[in-house]
Design a protein around this motif. Structure first.
Motif, mmCIF file in Angstrom:
data_model
loop_
_atom_site.group_PDB
_atom_site.id
_atom_site.type_symbol
_atom_site.label_atom_id
_atom_site.label_comp_id
_atom_site.label_asym_id
_atom_site.label_seq_id
_atom_site.Cartn_x
_atom_site.Cartn_y
_atom_site.Cartn_z
ATOM 1 N N VAL A 38 -3.050 18.486 -14.054
ATOM 2 C CA VAL A 38 -2.210 19.490 -13.400
ATOM 3 C C VAL A 38 -2.973 20.807 -13.508
ATOM 4 O O VAL A 38 -3.164 21.315 -14.616
ATOM 5 N N PRO A 39 -3.458 21.337 -12.388
ATOM 6 C CA PRO A 39 -4.299 22.534 -12.443
ATOM 7 C C PRO A 39 -3.669 23.664 -13.247
ATOM 8 O O PRO A 39 -2.478 23.940 -13.137
ATOM 9 N N ARG A 40 -4.494 24.290 -14.093
ATOM 10 C CA ARG A 40 -4.119 25.418 -14.945
ATOM 11 C C ARG A 40 -3.101 25.049 -16.022
ATOM 12 O O ARG A 40 -2.583 25.920 -16.716
ATOM 13 N N VAL A 41 -2.809 23.757 -16.153
ATOM 14 C CA VAL A 41 -1.860 23.312 -17.182
ATOM 15 C C VAL A 41 -2.513 22.318 -18.139
ATOM 16 O O VAL A 41 -2.518 22.514 -19.357
ATOM 17 N N ALA A 42 -3.062 21.228 -17.595
ATOM 18 C CA ALA A 42 -3.627 20.186 -18.452
ATOM 19 C C ALA A 42 -4.614 19.341 -17.666
ATOM 20 O O ALA A 42 -4.447 19.129 -16.461
ATOM 21 N N SER A 43 -5.618 18.845 -18.367
ATOM 22 C CA SER A 43 -6.535 17.888 -17.758
ATOM 23 C C SER A 43 -6.013 16.479 -18.000
ATOM 24 O O SER A 43 -5.370 16.209 -19.010
ATOM 25 N N GLY A 44 -6.276 15.595 -17.051
ATOM 26 C CA GLY A 44 -5.774 14.227 -17.128
ATOM 27 C C GLY A 44 -6.663 13.312 -17.939
ATOM 28 O O GLY A 44 -7.883 13.489 -18.029
ATOM 29 N N LEU A 45 -6.030 12.318 -18.505
ATOM 30 C CA LEU A 45 -6.709 11.280 -19.276
ATOM 31 C C LEU A 45 -7.691 10.526 -18.381
ATOM 32 O O LEU A 45 -7.418 10.288 -17.205
ATOM 33 N N THR A 46 -8.846 10.142 -18.946
ATOM 34 C CA THR A 46 -9.853 9.381 -18.214
ATOM 35 C C THR A 46 -10.166 8.079 -18.946
ATOM 36 O O THR A 46 -9.848 7.921 -20.130
ATOM 37 N N ALA A 47 -10.826 7.174 -18.239
ATOM 38 C CA ALA A 47 -11.236 5.907 -18.854
ATOM 39 C C ALA A 47 -12.181 6.155 -20.025
ATOM 40 O O ALA A 47 -12.116 5.466 -21.056
ATOM 41 N N GLU A 48 -13.063 7.157 -19.880
ATOM 42 C CA GLU A 48 -14.012 7.460 -20.951
ATOM 43 C C GLU A 48 -13.285 7.957 -22.203
ATOM 44 O O GLU A 48 -13.645 7.599 -23.333
ATOM 45 N N GLU A 49 -12.262 8.777 -21.985
ATOM 46 C CA GLU A 49 -11.497 9.303 -23.119
ATOM 47 C C GLU A 49 -10.715 8.188 -23.824
ATOM 48 O O GLU A 49 -10.646 8.147 -25.050
ATOM 49 N N ILE A 50 -10.146 7.293 -23.032
ATOM 50 C CA ILE A 50 -9.439 6.148 -23.612
ATOM 51 C C ILE A 50 -10.390 5.327 -24.488
ATOM 52 O O ILE A 50 -10.056 4.970 -25.625
ATOM 53 N N SER A 51 -11.570 5.049 -23.955
ATOM 54 C CA SER A 51 -12.555 4.273 -24.700
ATOM 55 C C SER A 51 -12.951 4.994 -25.990
ATOM 56 O O SER A 51 -13.078 4.365 -27.063
#
Length: 215
Positions: A38-51
């Motif tokens: 959500v721009p200016r609020v939070a970055s979204g989870l990614t596959a790399e972050e999950i790993s």
């Protein structure tokens, strides 16, 4: 009852942020992260972050916050569908609790809450809601939803934002005593410390039975 310590963040969990948390507070058992950017609020989870997190034996508490009010049964269903789609896109395991992020300044009604819970019920995922039980209309709306359909109280894991004490590590965490709505509800998570000045995280305690149903 047993409780576990963890964090949530609007920024991605990477090695630098994890080391900041470990060095200053301790190692979290779970990490709350947003399913979408959500721009200016939070970055979204990614596959790399999950790993990365799973490689550190840290569970993920999935949060959906791409909405700005919580009014209307159809709206609740639509927000739930989007949360489910993003959880599926990221490979979040069935049986995981997905948390709707309801801020204290949101408009909330009982119909939205029922729409969210009803849609999660048939999805393979479980209903969670982050909320402020003191400020704003959530508590009264939730209790009206429970009065209308008792399953709402029985099926939903509530994540309370009150009382806000201070950011600590697990050794100094307060005893589990979140504020809660004045009706039946499973308050299994408590964000007791916000906006750490040391690392960009909030600190939380959760019930072990919730930890076992995270991703």
């Amino acid at each position: 009852m047993a409780y576990e310590w963890g964090v949530d963040s609007a920024s991605p969990a990477d090695d630098q942020l994890l080391q900041c948390v470990i060095n200053n507070f301790g190692k979290p058992r779970f990490w709350g992260r947003y399913l979408t950017t959500v721009p200016r609020v939070a970055s979204g989870l990614t596959a790399e972050e999950i790993s990365f997190l799973h490689g550190q034996n840290i569970k993920i508490l999935p949060i959906y916050n791409d909405f700005r009010d919580a009014v209307g049964y159809g709206n609740g269903k639509n927000v739930a569908r989007r949360a489910i789609e993003n959880a599926e896109r990221l490979g979040v395991s069935p049986g995981t609790f997905l948390f709707a992020n309801i801020e204290h300044y949101f408009q909330v009604d009982e119909a939205w809450i029922r729409g969210w819970v009803d849609t999660l019920r048939t999805s393979g995922y479980k209903s969670g809601i982050y909320h402020d039980p003191i400020r704003g209309p959530f508590s009264s709306a939730f209790c009206r939803a429970v009065k209308r359909d008792a399953r709402v109280g029985g099926e939903t894991a509530l994540w309370s934002a009150q009382p806000e004490i201070t950011v600590t590590g697990p050794q100094d965490a307060p005893g589990f005593s979140p504020n809660r709505p004045d009706c039946t509800g499973n308050v299994w998570a408590w964000q007791y410390g916000r906006d750490s000045k040391t690392c960009p995280i909030d600190t939380n305690m959760i019930d072990t039975q919730l930890l076992n149903q995270l991703f």
